[in-house]
Design an enzyme around this catalytic site. Structure first.
Site, PDB file in Angstrom:
ATOM      1  N   GLU A  55      52.274  55.928  53.326  1.00 36.72           N
ATOM      2  CA  GLU A  55      53.315  54.898  53.449  1.00 36.72           C
ATOM      3  C   GLU A  55      53.173  54.204  54.790  1.00 36.72           C
ATOM      4  OE1 GLU A  55      55.937  53.315  51.734  1.00 36.72           O
ATOM      5  OE2 GLU A  55      55.917  52.279  53.659  1.00 36.72           O
TER       6      GLU A  55
ATOM      7  N   ASN B  99      61.417  48.429  49.030  1.00 36.04           N
ATOM      8  CA  ASN B  99      62.496  47.557  48.559  1.00 36.04           C
ATOM      9  C   ASN B  99      63.500  48.332  47.720  1.00 36.04           C
ATOM     10  OD1 ASN B  99      61.965  45.065  49.600  1.00 36.04           O
ATOM     11  ND2 ASN B  99      60.938  44.256  47.790  1.00 36.04           N
ATOM     12  N   THR B 100      63.020  49.403  47.096  1.00 37.83           N
ATOM     13  CA  THR B 100      63.887  50.131  46.160  1.00 37.83           C
ATOM     14  C   THR B 100      65.151  50.628  46.854  1.00 37.83           C
ATOM     15  OG1 THR B 100      61.877  50.809  45.020  1.00 37.83           O
ATOM     16  CG2 THR B 100      63.905  51.988  44.446  1.00 37.83           C
TER      17      THR B 100
ATOM     18  N   GLY C 263      69.942  46.453  44.828  1.00 37.59           N
ATOM     19  CA  GLY C 263      71.268  46.618  44.241  1.00 37.59           C
ATOM     20  C   GLY C 263      71.291  47.783  43.271  1.00 37.59           C
TER      21      GLY C 263
ATOM     22  N   ASP D  83      49.687  44.227  49.738  1.00 37.42           N
ATOM     23  CA  ASP D  83      48.437  44.906  50.144  1.00 37.42           C
ATOM     24  C   ASP D  83      47.680  45.523  48.965  1.00 37.42           C
ATOM     25  OD1 ASP D  83      49.854  44.377  52.424  1.00 37.42           O
ATOM     26  OD2 ASP D  83      49.620  46.357  53.318  1.00 37.42           O
TER      27      ASP D  83
ATOM     28  N   ARG E 124      67.567  33.706  35.901  1.00 38.88           N
ATOM     29  CA  ARG E 124      67.559  33.496  37.347  1.00 38.88           C
ATOM     30  C   ARG E 124      66.858  32.192  37.736  1.00 38.88           C
ATOM     31  NH1 ARG E 124      66.537  39.586  39.728  1.00 38.88           N
ATOM     32  NH2 ARG E 124      68.679  40.224  39.403  1.00 38.88           N
TER      33      ARG E 124
ATOM     34  N   ALA F  93      63.635  45.591  36.960  1.00 37.23           N
ATOM     35  CA  ALA F  93      62.569  46.001  37.887  1.00 37.23           C
ATOM     36  C   ALA F  93      62.701  47.466  38.280  1.00 37.23           C
ATOM     37  CB  ALA F  93      62.584  45.134  39.137  1.00 37.23           C
TER      38      ALA F  93
END
Ligand SMILES: Cc1cc2nc3c(=O)[nH]c(=O)nc-3n(C[C@H](O)[C@H](O)[C@H](O)COP(=O)(O)OP(=O)(O)OC[C@H]3O[C@@H](n4cnc5c(N)ncnc54)[C@H](O)[C@@H]3O)c2cc1C
Length: 645
Positions: free
Chosen positions: A222, A230-231, A235, A413, A472, A626
């Site tokens: 990582e 982002n997880t 939301g 990446d 969206r 997602a």
């Protein structure tokens, strides 16, 4: 006589508490990725001594959470008399004050305790802790801020600065830029596991757990100093057709409907077989999370752009529920799953046409991570890579100056690494914008909508301009046509029954109003005055909307998702602008999460899951699909890689 004994007893108590606090300072709590020699080096000792004091049978086996003594208590009594002084300091973080207590022994910063903060769970709070540790390590407040957590980092730095001022030390002694240990002689660190995962966000950690459950040892690389990607800031809405919760709320739904809405909502540009895997496995994957200990609320809602009420909300705030669940599992199996933080994968290692490992870089040197069975790409999308999104963007106006909801590490990446060895990329031009960005930062924080059904959008004139339950891309395109590409989200008491009700980003409405990021009023006219829109227009707009809610008229914008009328004060408003949110394109995979080359052939040894992949969401991802994607395909990738399929 009694008085004398009482005095002696008090003196004894005082001395023992001093000893206790001194010893309390001389421990170290092991974190993911720690190795004994490094802990020893950072604390001015040698690993052999630590192994001896802590009676470690195998110095290579320490585990996160383990408490290590840094000094031999018996040998240390002479130091008891050295005095530690404590100084308080306060700085401003992302969400309010950060209060610290700095322990000074002479001129040395011994320890920093964070006493109070309101930083985001799993992200800002972790950054604050890292900064405090770095200040102690380098004896300097000129440490680098953590990318994506500037305010939290600076909050701690200014709090410590204030404490140092109170300690009346020479501040310039603590302003030297730390020399990080990047030496000319870089180490070559060799690692090996059955499965190597790149990226410790939702998909990567799901894959790590799943690979381990299927018998593999796992190494996760990582690049950020913390897990979550982002997880963890998401939301966290998770779409799945739920046989229990939806029927309890009287919501009619089917897997077929989820399939059609996902496929058609992306203009039929996704690979149908991947959409099928997503919708068929969304609920079983949710049950898998529950089997690992994760808890979801009973209430189902419709997240922005989900098109249907099938979004689940975890009990824990934001995406912390997912990441904590995976990390609980990983910490329990830390002898077989290792996470290396601050380790950036740079290249895939290929031998005889098979991916056999990853080359990565960290502060110590070059990491060569060999994978006996497979490498899983889980590096997320490329929303934070301005050059790449401009290069691929064919649909939106110039995106150079648009902000993003994403963390700064999300630069694609894994996509470029895979492309370099011949992987096929699909759907790269499909970049998702949301109409919901904070006007200053582009982030979703401060967004006051709770559920699609109970809010409207109005422009600077106070008029609605779009079906707020639409896709969206449809909503964002409509927003681009409004003055200054700006809109107000309007809600009422139905969304915030009390001032301490939180939005989907863990902020209370009172807090947002206090900070001037949302506005509150008892009437629509008063609200219009506060946000500077025409009151007559706003009142008329809401009246028309309420008639559509009651079914008296057809909604002028074709909206069909309604629940309550906007008729109960207090009313609230917050301003929003377009922001870059998600990239639907990425490496092409098959239903086993194996990466495909340009001829449609499997690249042996390479798997991918999450936002790094393309072909699942077509031209437009439904809100709430997602996170489900990360769990469904993360789980599949872990299993496939562990089995070497
Ligand atoms: C603010 C926000 C709110 C959202 N809300 C929702 C929602 O409610 N519902 C929903 O379905 N979706 C939502 N999304 C989208 C969803 O959260 C993401 O698509 C999903 O979490 C991506 O997961 P991932 O595991 O693929 O990537 P991430 O979670 O982003 O993880 C990728 C990881 O890879 C690491 N990495 C990158 N490059 C390298 C490298 N070279 N070497 C090592 N590591 C690397 C990154 O540092 C990161 O930790 C939201 C997104 C954002 C930004």
């Amino acid at each position: 006589m009694i008085k004398r004994w009482a005095c002696l007893f008090l003196a004894f108590l005082l001395l023992s508490s001093v000893i206790a606090s001194v010893y309390a300072d001389k421990i170290y709590i092991v974190r993911q990725g720690d190795v004994l020699w490094k802990i020893a080096e950072n604390n001015g000792t040698i690993w052999e001594k630590l192994a001896e004091i802590n009676e470690l049978k195998d110095p290579n086996r320490i585990f996160p959470g383990q408490v290590l003594k840094l000094e031999d208590e018996k040998a240390d009594v002479s130091q008891v008399e050295e005095k530690t002084d404590f100084f308080a300091g306060e700085g401003r973080g992302c969400y309010g004050p950060i209060k610290v207590e700095v322990a000074m022994k002479g001129d040395k910063i011994e320890d920093i305790r964070i006493l109070e903060h309101n930083e985001s769970p799993g992200v800002g709070e972790v950054a604050a802790r890292i900064i405090a540790d770095e200040i102690v390590k380098y004896q300097s407040i000129a440490v680098d801020v953590i990318a994506g957590c500037t305010k939290s980092s600076n909050g701690v730095i200014s709090a410590v600065k204030q404490a140092l001022e109170k300690a009346e030390v020479n501040l310039s002694d603590y302003m030297k830029k730390p020399e990080k240990s990047i030496t000319s002689i870089r180490e070559r660190i060799e690692k090996q596991a059955d499965v190597v995962v790149i990226g410790a966000g939702g998909a990567g950690l799901a894959a790590a757990v799943s690979a381990h459950q299927n018998g593999a040892t796992v190494l996760v690389l990582e690049k950020a100093p913390m897990v979550g990607g982002n997880t963890i800031i998401s939301g966290a809405a998770y779409n799945a057709v739920d046989p229990k919760r939806q029927s309890a709320q009287g919501i009619e739904d089917s897997i077929e409907k989820h399939y059609i809405q996902t496929y058609e909502g992306g203009d039929k540009l996704a690979k149908p077989e991947l959409v099928r895997i997503l919708v068929d496995n969304a609920y079983p994957a949710l049950e898998w999370l529950e089997s690992l200990g994760m808890k979801f609320k009973d209430e189902i809602f419709t997240v922005l752009g989900a098109l249907w009420p099938r979004s689940h909300k975890p009990e824990k705030p934001l995406g912390t529920g997912y990441i904590d669940t995976y990390m609980d599992y990983i910490n329990k199996h830390s002898d077989e799953i290792e996470i290396m933080l601050r380790t950036k994968a740079v290249e895939l290692i290929v031998e005889n046409g098979r991916v056999i490992g990853v080359e990565a870089e960290n502060q110590e040197g070059t990491v060569i991570a060999k994978a006996k069975k497979g490498v899983i790409l889980a590096t997320g999308g490329f929303s934070a890579n301005i050059q790449a999104r401009n290069y691929y963007n064919k649909i939106w106006p110039d995106l150079t100056n648009l902000k993003t909801t994403n963390r700064p590490e999300i630069t694609g990446d894994g996509i470029w690494m895979a492309e370099k060895i011949g992987a096929n990329l699909i759907g790269m031009e499909h970049i998702q914008l949301l109409p919901m960005g904070d006007p200053e930062t582009g982030s979703l924080s401060g967004n006051i909508e709770q559920s699609v059904e109970n809010r409207i959008f109005v422009n600077k004139q106070g008029n609605r301009f779009v079906d707020e339950g639409a896709r969206r891309d449809v909503m964002t395109k409509a927003l681009f046509e409004q003055e200054d590409c700006f809109m107000w989200v309007i809600v009422d008491k139905h969304s915030y029954p009390t001032g301490d009700t939180k939005n989907n980003f863990n902020e209370t409405i009172d807090q947002l109003v206090e900070e001037g990021r949302a506005f509150k009023a008892d009437t629509l006219e008063e609200l219009a005055g506060k946000i500077g829109v025409d009151p007559v227009n706003l009142v008329k707009t809401v009246e028309t909307f309420n008639m559509a809610v009651e079914g008296k008229i057809k909604d002028p914008f074709g909206r069909t998702l309604f629940q309550y009328k906007l008729d109960t004060p207090p009313y609230y408003a917050c301003g929003r602008v377009p922001t870059v949110h998600h990239t639907m394109g990425g490496v092409e995979i098959n239903t086993k999460a194996q990466v495909l080359d340009k001829n449609g052939n499997v690249i042996p040894g390479l798997y991918a899951a999450g936002e790094v992949t393309g072909g699942i969401h077509g031209s437009n991802r439904l809100g709430g699909n997602a996170v489900a994607d990360t769990v469904v395909f993360g789980r599949i990738a872990g299993e496939s890689a562990a089995k070497g399929e």
